[in-house]
Scaffold this motif. Structure first.
Motif, PDB file in Angstrom:
ATOM      1  N   THR A 153       2.110  -3.987   3.452  1.00  0.00           N
ATOM      2  CA  THR A 153       0.916  -3.780   4.264  1.00  0.00           C
ATOM      3  C   THR A 153      -0.055  -4.911   3.999  1.00  0.00           C
ATOM      4  O   THR A 153       0.110  -5.708   3.077  1.00  0.00           O
ATOM      5  CB  THR A 153       0.239  -2.437   3.936  1.00  0.00           C
ATOM      6  N   ALA A 154      -1.096  -4.940   4.801  1.00  0.00           N
ATOM      7  CA  ALA A 154      -2.038  -6.042   4.704  1.00  0.00           C
ATOM      8  C   ALA A 154      -2.760  -6.054   3.360  1.00  0.00           C
ATOM      9  O   ALA A 154      -3.308  -7.061   2.959  1.00  0.00           O
ATOM     10  CB  ALA A 154      -3.061  -5.953   5.832  1.00  0.00           C
ATOM     11  N   ASP A 182      -3.291  -9.198   9.373  1.00  0.00           N
ATOM     12  CA  ASP A 182      -1.991  -8.591   9.665  1.00  0.00           C
ATOM     13  C   ASP A 182      -1.019  -9.625  10.221  1.00  0.00           C
ATOM     14  O   ASP A 182       0.170  -9.620   9.886  1.00  0.00           O
ATOM     15  CB  ASP A 182      -2.155  -7.448  10.670  1.00  0.00           C
ATOM     16  N   LEU A 188       1.691  -3.061   9.812  1.00  0.00           N
ATOM     17  CA  LEU A 188       0.456  -3.779  10.163  1.00  0.00           C
ATOM     18  C   LEU A 188      -0.601  -2.713  10.453  1.00  0.00           C
ATOM     19  O   LEU A 188      -0.867  -2.356  11.606  1.00  0.00           O
ATOM     20  CB  LEU A 188       0.691  -4.691  11.362  1.00  0.00           C
TER      21      LEU A 188
END
Length: 447
Positions: free
Chosen positions: A29-30, A62, A390
């Motif tokens: 994930t970011a 992202d 994202l």
């Protein structure tokens, strides 16, 4: 392309495409950094990092994460598009974010990811919303027959649309809609587009992102009924979860059962069906999985029987499974008393995908005759995707990134699919009449 290799892990079903299922590894994930051994490129991150207005920083982060993870996870991410061209498109999408609606940003990301497979061999890489952001879907099942796009099933209260030809959505003819959706579809080859285009076309958020419809959950469609009369119908789209519960996990890419057509029977993943023609051994495989010992023994015994003139392996409507499980079935087809010209027939269609490339190994090792449509799956292709989340995209998304290359054909085979020896058109009239022209033509042939 890097030296092809045969993967040691199973080719997974493309269920994530339809049911937004989980990942083979924890998604990045970011808020996370790639692992220390991921080989991530700091150049990749920098290429997508530019000054942005407030409110878009997280979404652009992202994009940076996507590019970094793509280069960390995929052994050869830019086999279908030059890296510079892909990064330019990625940066252009990031620059446009302040002007895009959430749906347009979602469509932009889908198009960006599909760009990676524009030359084929990477049809498992896909961008889809996270389950909680899945949006609404038209409560229809459709199929692109050679003579038009038809409604094959409809959820109440729209059952009267079954059998109608879909001629438009919003104010756009269906041809324009198909053309607009096509760049969003990842592919192993051209046949993959017709396999998966409906997955995007039925989504209200995709249609909205393409400016085909306006705001709201209702979608106006134009249909042509049996007598040629045109009608406009206002349809209420339904939550994605409700659609999956109604149509099943493969409802967007499979044909519904019709009449007594053998290959459309939803009676298990492996079946040896009786046909009126008792000179034919008909084996139906709707998912690639291991037959039981008893099932294999039955096929083995009948395949070489003197009264059997032909063996038919039907791989139509088979979206994949596990490539480790079909060896016993293949060994039967390789037997000297079975592998005779004109005796074995393999039936494929556009939904023959992923691990259903069992067809490729049959073509390479036997004298089988292929009939039906070109399969949607590739001969040599990338798969075993790992999903990256994202979470800060305007509509939170997950993107599948391929990790392995499956070589089923010769390394230098330039083909993207198997063109059948006996091609048979996909006819709406035959389907709605409960007929199977492919099997009819096979049964009409004699050695």
């Amino acid at each position: 392309m890097a030296a092809p290799r045969r993967s040691g892990a199973p080719v997974v079903l493309l269920i994530a495409l339809l049911a937004l299922a989980g990942c083979s590894a924890p998604p990045a994930t970011a808020g996370q950094s790639p692992s220390a051994d991921s080989g991530g490129s700091s150049q990749a991150v920098a290429s997508a990092s530019v000054a942005v207005p407030d409110g878009t920083d997280a979404a652009r982060a992202d994009l940076a994460l996507l590019l970094d993870q793509l280069e960390s996870i995929h052994p050869e991410p830019f086999h279908g598009v030059p890296r510079d061209a892909f990064v330019a498109e990625l940066d252009a999408l990031g620059a446009a974010l302040p002007t895009l609606s959430p749906e347009a940003a979602m469509v932009g990301l889908m198009r960006l990811v599909a760009l990676l497979s524009r030359e084929g061999r990477d049809g498992h890489q896909i961008a889809v919303p996270l389950p909680e952001a899945a949006g609404t879907v038209l409560p229809l099942r459709i199929w692109e027959f050679d003579d038009g796009v038809y409604v094959t099933a409809a959820r109440a209260p729209y059952e009267n649309l079954v059998g109608a030809r879909l001629t438009g959505i919003g104010d756009h003819p269906i041809g324009e809609v198909l053309d607009a959706v096509e760049p969003l579809v990842p592919r192993d080859g051209p046949a993959t587009v017709r396999t998966f285009r409906s997955v995007f076309l039925l989504r209200a958020d995709v249609l909205r992102g393409l400016n085909i419809i306006g705001a709201g959950s209702r979608v106006e469609v134009e249909v042509e009924v049996g007598d040629g009369t045109a009608q406009r119908v206002d349809i209420e789209s339904i939550p994605f979860a409700d659609y999956a519960a109604w149509a099943g996990p493969f409802g967007m890419i499979r044909l519904p059962a019709r009449g007594d057509v053998a290959y459309l029977r939803d009676t298990g993943t492996f079946a040896v069906d009786e046909l009126p023609d008792d000179a034919t051994l008909y084996v139906r495989l709707r998912e690639v999985r291991a037959p039981t010992a008893a099932e294999l023994a039955g096929v083995r015994q009948r395949a070489g029987a003197t009264n059997i003139e032909r063996v038919v392996l039907d791989l139509r409507q088979n979206p994949g499974g596990d490539n480790h499980t079909y060896r016993g079935l293949l060994d039967i087809l390789l037997r000297a008393d079975v592998d005779i010209p004109g005796r074995v027939f393999v039936l494929t269609d556009r939904t023959t995908f992923s691990a259903a490339n069992l067809a490729t190994e049959i073509e390479r090792t036997t004298q089988a005759t292929f009939a039906g449509e070109a399969m949607g799956g590739g001969l040599n292709f990338w798969d075993d995707v790992r999903f990256v989340t994202l979470a800060d995209w305007p509509i939170p998304m997950q993107v599948g990134i391929s990790t392995r290359y499956w070589q089923m054909a010769q390394p230098d085979d330039p083909r993207l699919t198997i063109e059948p020896d006996l091609p048979v058109a996909s006819s709406s009239a035959a389907y709605f009449a409960g007929r199977d022209p492919v099997l009819e033509q096979v049964l009409a042939r004699t050695r």
